[in-house]
Design a protein around this motif. Sequence first.
Motif, mmCIF file in Angstrom:
data_model
loop_
_atom_site.group_PDB
_atom_site.id
_atom_site.type_symbol
_atom_site.label_atom_id
_atom_site.label_comp_id
_atom_site.label_asym_id
_atom_site.label_seq_id
_atom_site.Cartn_x
_atom_site.Cartn_y
_atom_site.Cartn_z
ATOM 1 N N TYR A 1 0.842 -1.203 0.000
ATOM 2 C CA TYR A 1 0.000 0.000 0.000
ATOM 3 C C TYR A 1 0.876 1.251 0.000
ATOM 4 C CZ TYR A 1 -3.804 -3.100 1.637
ATOM 5 O OH TYR A 1 -4.728 -4.095 1.788
ATOM 6 N N ALA A 2 1.864 1.241 0.893
ATOM 7 C CA ALA A 2 2.708 2.432 1.059
ATOM 8 C C ALA A 2 3.649 2.648 -0.116
ATOM 9 C CB ALA A 2 3.496 2.328 2.354
ATOM 10 N N THR A 3 4.316 1.588 -0.545
ATOM 11 C CA THR A 3 5.379 1.757 -1.538
ATOM 12 C C THR A 3 4.854 1.818 -2.966
ATOM 13 O OG1 THR A 3 5.751 -0.645 -1.575
ATOM 14 C CG2 THR A 3 7.072 0.661 -0.039
ATOM 15 N N VAL A 4 3.857 0.998 -3.291
ATOM 16 C CA VAL A 4 3.357 0.956 -4.672
ATOM 17 C C VAL A 4 2.218 1.946 -4.888
ATOM 18 C CG1 VAL A 4 2.321 -0.492 -6.460
ATOM 19 C CG2 VAL A 4 4.057 -1.452 -4.933
ATOM 20 N N LEU A 5 1.200 1.895 -4.027
ATOM 21 C CA LEU A 5 0.034 2.758 -4.243
ATOM 22 C C LEU A 5 0.307 4.210 -3.875
ATOM 23 C CD1 LEU A 5 -2.917 0.486 -3.049
ATOM 24 C CD2 LEU A 5 -1.935 0.748 -5.339
ATOM 25 N N LEU A 6 1.153 4.428 -2.865
ATOM 26 C CA LEU A 6 1.409 5.794 -2.401
ATOM 27 C C LEU A 6 2.794 6.305 -2.759
ATOM 28 C CD1 LEU A 6 -0.282 5.547 1.120
ATOM 29 C CD2 LEU A 6 -1.257 6.478 -0.992
ATOM 30 N N GLY A 7 3.642 5.436 -3.311
ATOM 31 C CA GLY A 7 4.965 5.872 -3.746
ATOM 32 C C GLY A 7 5.907 6.276 -2.633
ATOM 33 N N ARG A 8 5.736 5.705 -1.453
ATOM 34 C CA ARG A 8 6.599 6.048 -0.325
ATOM 35 C C ARG A 8 7.837 5.148 -0.289
ATOM 36 N NH1 ARG A 8 3.826 9.568 3.009
ATOM 37 N NH2 ARG A 8 2.336 10.598 1.637
ATOM 38 N N PRO A 9 8.904 5.583 0.380
ATOM 39 C CA PRO A 9 10.119 4.766 0.478
ATOM 40 C C PRO A 9 9.833 3.432 1.170
ATOM 41 C CG PRO A 9 10.544 7.024 1.163
ATOM 42 C CD PRO A 9 9.063 6.899 1.029
ATOM 43 N N ASP A 10 10.610 2.414 0.805
ATOM 44 C CA ASP A 10 10.432 1.100 1.393
ATOM 45 C C ASP A 10 10.782 1.125 2.877
ATOM 46 O OD1 ASP A 10 9.819 -1.546 1.545
ATOM 47 O OD2 ASP A 10 11.659 -2.259 0.583
ATOM 48 N N GLY A 11 10.169 0.229 3.636
ATOM 49 C CA GLY A 11 10.426 0.154 5.072
ATOM 50 C C GLY A 11 9.394 -0.731 5.737
ATOM 51 N N GLU A 12 9.446 -0.788 7.050
ATOM 52 C CA GLU A 12 8.517 -1.613 7.817
ATOM 53 C C GLU A 12 7.241 -0.822 8.122
ATOM 54 O OE1 GLU A 12 10.458 -3.225 11.228
ATOM 55 O OE2 GLU A 12 11.987 -4.273 10.040
ATOM 56 N N TRP A 13 6.415 -0.710 7.119
ATOM 57 C CA TRP A 13 5.173 0.044 7.249
ATOM 58 C C TRP A 13 4.150 -0.746 8.051
ATOM 59 C CZ3 TRP A 13 4.384 5.038 5.890
ATOM 60 C CH2 TRP A 13 5.364 5.623 5.073
ATOM 61 N N ARG A 14 3.405 -0.050 8.882
ATOM 62 C CA ARG A 14 2.348 -0.647 9.685
ATOM 63 C C ARG A 14 1.067 0.170 9.547
ATOM 64 N NH1 ARG A 14 3.554 -4.263 13.455
ATOM 65 N NH2 ARG A 14 1.891 -3.582 14.851
ATOM 66 N N MET A 15 -0.055 -0.483 9.705
ATOM 67 C CA MET A 15 -1.331 0.207 9.731
ATOM 68 C C MET A 15 -1.582 0.659 11.162
ATOM 69 S SD MET A 15 -5.113 -1.151 8.504
ATOM 70 C CE MET A 15 -4.504 -1.469 6.843
ATOM 71 N N THR A 16 -1.989 1.916 11.341
ATOM 72 C CA THR A 16 -2.248 2.434 12.688
ATOM 73 C C THR A 16 -3.716 2.726 12.940
ATOM 74 O OG1 THR A 16 -1.824 4.721 11.987
ATOM 75 C CG2 THR A 16 0.064 3.449 12.821
#
Length: 250
Positions: A190-205
């Motif tokens: 969601y973060a890296t592909v759909l939102l174009g954010r840098p890679d990392g340990e993304w979590r849903m809050t």
Amino acid sequence: MTDQQQPEMPAWTGEYPTSARAVMRAQGQAAMATAQRDADGWPYPSLVLTAFDLDGSPLLLISGLADHTRNLAADSRAGLLFDGTAGLEEPLTGPRVSLLGRLEPTEEPRHRARYLARHPSAELYAGFGDFRLWRMRVERAHLVAGFGKIRWIGAEELLPPPAAWEALTAREQDVVGHMNADHADAVRLYATVLLGRPDGEWRMTGIDPDGCDLRCATRTARLEFGTSVDSAEAARVELVRLVRKARAGG
């Protein structure tokens, strides 16, 4: 990106209430105006960190020692400006929302949980005796989303009714916990592909009828849904659709 910096704004959708909520929910901070109690009610602007209830009502954690909190004790009216123009060469062409309403203390555990999920660093002072959570009872909003896209919006139009979010409230933590424990790869996409954010340990809050909030260390991101969801099952369907979209390349 730190908690104080603003995430990128979603594109204009053409629907005033939906777009106004998108502008608001994407922000982690706002400029707040209160009536200065010892200066004949002159507007006093200050900066506050914000989170949101599931319906979009703003949540603030503020100290009773602060001038703006003392002002609210005397006059609960306040204005909040959510600025989505960061990074634009011409800021006046970008989206912003001004909310008018009354701020009231809240002891609702859900509000505390949502605020701390949005601002985990606030755990350091959330337990101090002078800090309390406040929720805005919105009366109306003013959306400016670019040339010709300007409108006043009443609270009854801006905020979805309880039927649109109450069922999701009881299951929010289940959905968020499940996504982080069993589908961390999906959250990352969601973060890296759909939102174009840098890679990392993304979590849903957090999750709400309009979308979900993501975090990686001090970076935050907001993923808007393609359709409003009113239950955990509806959220599951939309989250599956979005991960399929991400795996297909966005």
